[in-house]
Write an enzyme that holds these catalytic residues in place. Structure first.
Site, PDB file in Angstrom:
ATOM      1  N   SER A 186      -1.742   1.301  11.471  1.00 48.56           N
ATOM      2  CA  SER A 186      -1.758   0.368  12.480  1.00 48.56           C
ATOM      3  C   SER A 186      -2.535  -0.737  11.997  1.00 48.56           C
ATOM      4  O   SER A 186      -2.338  -1.140  10.801  1.00 48.56           O
ATOM      5  CB  SER A 186      -2.365   0.942  13.731  1.00 48.56           C
ATOM      6  OG  SER A 186      -2.426  -0.087  14.631  1.00 48.56           O
ATOM      7  N   ASN A 214       4.178   3.882   7.359  1.00 48.48           N
ATOM      8  CA  ASN A 214       3.539   2.882   6.630  1.00 48.48           C
ATOM      9  C   ASN A 214       4.314   1.563   6.770  1.00 48.48           C
ATOM     10  O   ASN A 214       3.607   0.581   6.786  1.00 48.48           O
ATOM     11  CB  ASN A 214       3.233   3.179   5.296  1.00 48.48           C
ATOM     12  CG  ASN A 214       3.001   2.128   4.391  1.00 48.48           C
ATOM     13  OD1 ASN A 214       1.845   1.774   4.452  1.00 48.48           O
ATOM     14  ND2 ASN A 214       3.751   1.740   3.465  1.00 48.48           N
ATOM     15  N   LYS A 230       1.381  -3.075  16.699  1.00 52.88           N
ATOM     16  CA  LYS A 230       0.167  -2.273  16.224  1.00 52.88           C
ATOM     17  C   LYS A 230      -0.523  -1.638  17.529  1.00 52.88           C
ATOM     18  O   LYS A 230      -0.852  -0.565  17.222  1.00 52.88           O
ATOM     19  CB  LYS A 230      -1.040  -3.479  15.316  1.00 52.88           C
ATOM     20  CG  LYS A 230      -0.326  -4.105  14.006  1.00 52.88           C
ATOM     21  CD  LYS A 230       0.119  -3.086  13.131  1.00 52.88           C
ATOM     22  CE  LYS A 230       1.499  -2.693  12.965  1.00 52.88           C
ATOM     23  NZ  LYS A 230       1.685  -1.786  11.758  1.00 52.88           N
ATOM     24  N   TYR A 241       2.770  -9.318  16.457  1.00 52.86           N
ATOM     25  CA  TYR A 241       2.301  -8.333  15.397  1.00 52.86           C
ATOM     26  C   TYR A 241       1.308  -7.437  16.443  1.00 52.86           C
ATOM     27  O   TYR A 241       1.515  -6.231  16.095  1.00 52.86           O
ATOM     28  CB  TYR A 241       1.556  -9.110  14.352  1.00 52.86           C
ATOM     29  CG  TYR A 241       1.093  -8.288  13.524  1.00 52.86           C
ATOM     30  CD1 TYR A 241       1.750  -7.422  12.457  1.00 52.86           C
ATOM     31  CD2 TYR A 241      -0.462  -7.851  13.280  1.00 52.86           C
ATOM     32  CE1 TYR A 241       1.298  -6.481  11.664  1.00 52.86           C
ATOM     33  CE2 TYR A 241      -1.002  -7.324  12.114  1.00 52.86           C
ATOM     34  CZ  TYR A 241      -0.263  -6.390  11.500  1.00 52.86           C
ATOM     35  OH  TYR A 241      -0.739  -5.625  10.525  1.00 52.86           O
ATOM     36  N   LYS A 290      14.857  -0.824  -6.247  1.00 53.78           N
ATOM     37  CA  LYS A 290      13.304  -1.259  -6.706  1.00 53.78           C
ATOM     38  C   LYS A 290      12.298  -0.013  -6.502  1.00 53.78           C
ATOM     39  O   LYS A 290      11.518   0.172  -7.328  1.00 53.78           O
ATOM     40  CB  LYS A 290      13.080  -2.296  -5.558  1.00 53.78           C
ATOM     41  CG  LYS A 290      11.462  -3.050  -5.842  1.00 53.78           C
ATOM     42  CD  LYS A 290      11.239  -3.951  -4.756  1.00 53.78           C
ATOM     43  CE  LYS A 290       9.743  -4.500  -4.963  1.00 53.78           C
ATOM     44  NZ  LYS A 290       9.507  -5.512  -4.001  1.00 53.78           N
ATOM     45  N   ILE A 333       0.835  -1.453  -0.001  1.00 55.90           N
ATOM     46  CA  ILE A 333       0.020   0.017  -0.037  1.00 55.90           C
ATOM     47  C   ILE A 333       1.036   1.167   0.101  1.00 55.90           C
ATOM     48  O   ILE A 333       0.358   2.373  -0.373  1.00 55.90           O
ATOM     49  CB  ILE A 333      -1.022   0.138   1.084  1.00 55.90           C
ATOM     50  CG1 ILE A 333      -0.268  -0.103   2.363  1.00 55.90           C
ATOM     51  CG2 ILE A 333      -1.945  -1.095   1.040  1.00 55.90           C
ATOM     52  CD1 ILE A 333      -1.075   0.167   3.798  1.00 55.90           C
TER      53      ILE A 333
END
Length: 259
Positions: free
Chosen positions: A188, A134, A221, A217, A79, A55
């Site tokens: 998040s 991000n 977050k 994880y 890249k 994203i």
């Protein structure tokens, strides 16, 4: 669609049917168009982390159309450079805006973050209106960063926390000079519900065998949400607001590489 009275109000109805590609939900570019932001942010500088995949690429593609100066970070600069070239070559509206700039940062290394922050300061001239935190990893096997952090909270939170602290004068000064709000946006996840921050054993040093990739994880977050909340509490009255978001269950990106 006419310009919305608020950024989110017109889209509530179309999110009731989520069939996937081709459904009625707006693209990021459509939202930029609906909010009448094409070419309208030419005086702004925006930093986005993690722009070589996922994203981050689409965020860059949409914000490029606003005319803002974009500073983009990634581990793989070649890249990222190819992605920048593609975005510029295929721009829908912005045919003459500043070309986004690629900056190498490895978020699993605080040394790299510090080096990247100095590059950002030099390229931005001390101006920063929006920071979008991000970049991230998800559901990784138990591992440690060179600084001794569990890899998910180290990459997803501590690196962005340090990057913000190193750059903090820039969004504060930019808000003061422009008379408009600066923003720090942490990407998040609803995954924050999986775990609060495990202050008793944050990095699984005491009991490595109990490591759970989703707890790792989840706590990272949660930390992203707390960071945004803290920024907002501390600096909103100075023109710098903190926001966090759940981007949705997007399973076509490299984020799921460990699943």
């Amino acid at each position: 669609m006419p310009a919305p009275t608020t950024p989110f109000q017109p889209y509530a109805a179309v999110h009731k049917q989520t069939n996937g590609p081709g459904d009625a939900r707006p693209s990021s570019l459509q939202i930029v168009e609906d909010c009448n932001l094409i070419g309208k942010l030419s005086s702004k500088t925006i930093l986005i982390t993690g722009c070589s995949a996922g994203i981050g690429v689409d965020t860059t593609r949409a914000l490029y159309e606003t005319g803002a100066k974009l500073l983009l970070t990634a581990r793989d600069v070649p890249k990222l450079t190819k992605i920048i070239d593609d975005i510029v070559a295929n721009a829908v509206h912005n045919k003459s805006g500043p070309k986004p700039e690629a900056i190498e940062i490895h978020l699993d290394s605080l040394e790299s973050v510090r080096k990247g922050a100095e590059t950002i300061k030099a390229k931005s001239g001390g101006k920063l209106n929006i920071m979008i935190a991000n970049a991230g990893v998800m559901a990784t096997p138990l591992g440690k960063t060179p600084d001794g952090f569990e890899s998910q909270i180290g990459t997803n939170h501590f690196a962005h926390f340090l990057l913000f602290q190193l750059l903090k004068p820039s969004p504060l000064n930019s808000a003061k000079e422009s008379g408009t709000l600066s923003r720090v946006i942490t990407v998040s996840s609803s995954g924050h519900r999986m775990s609060s921050v495990r202050f008793d054993d944050m990095f699984w040093d005491k009991d490595p065998a109990s490591y759970n990739k989703w707890s790792g994880y989840g706590q990272s977050k949660t930390a992203n949400v707390w960071m945004a909340n803290s920024i907002h509490r501390r600096y909103a009255d100075k023109g710098l607001i903190g926001l966090s978001l759940h981007p949705g269950a997007i399973m076509t990106t490299d984020l799921k590489r460990h699943l």
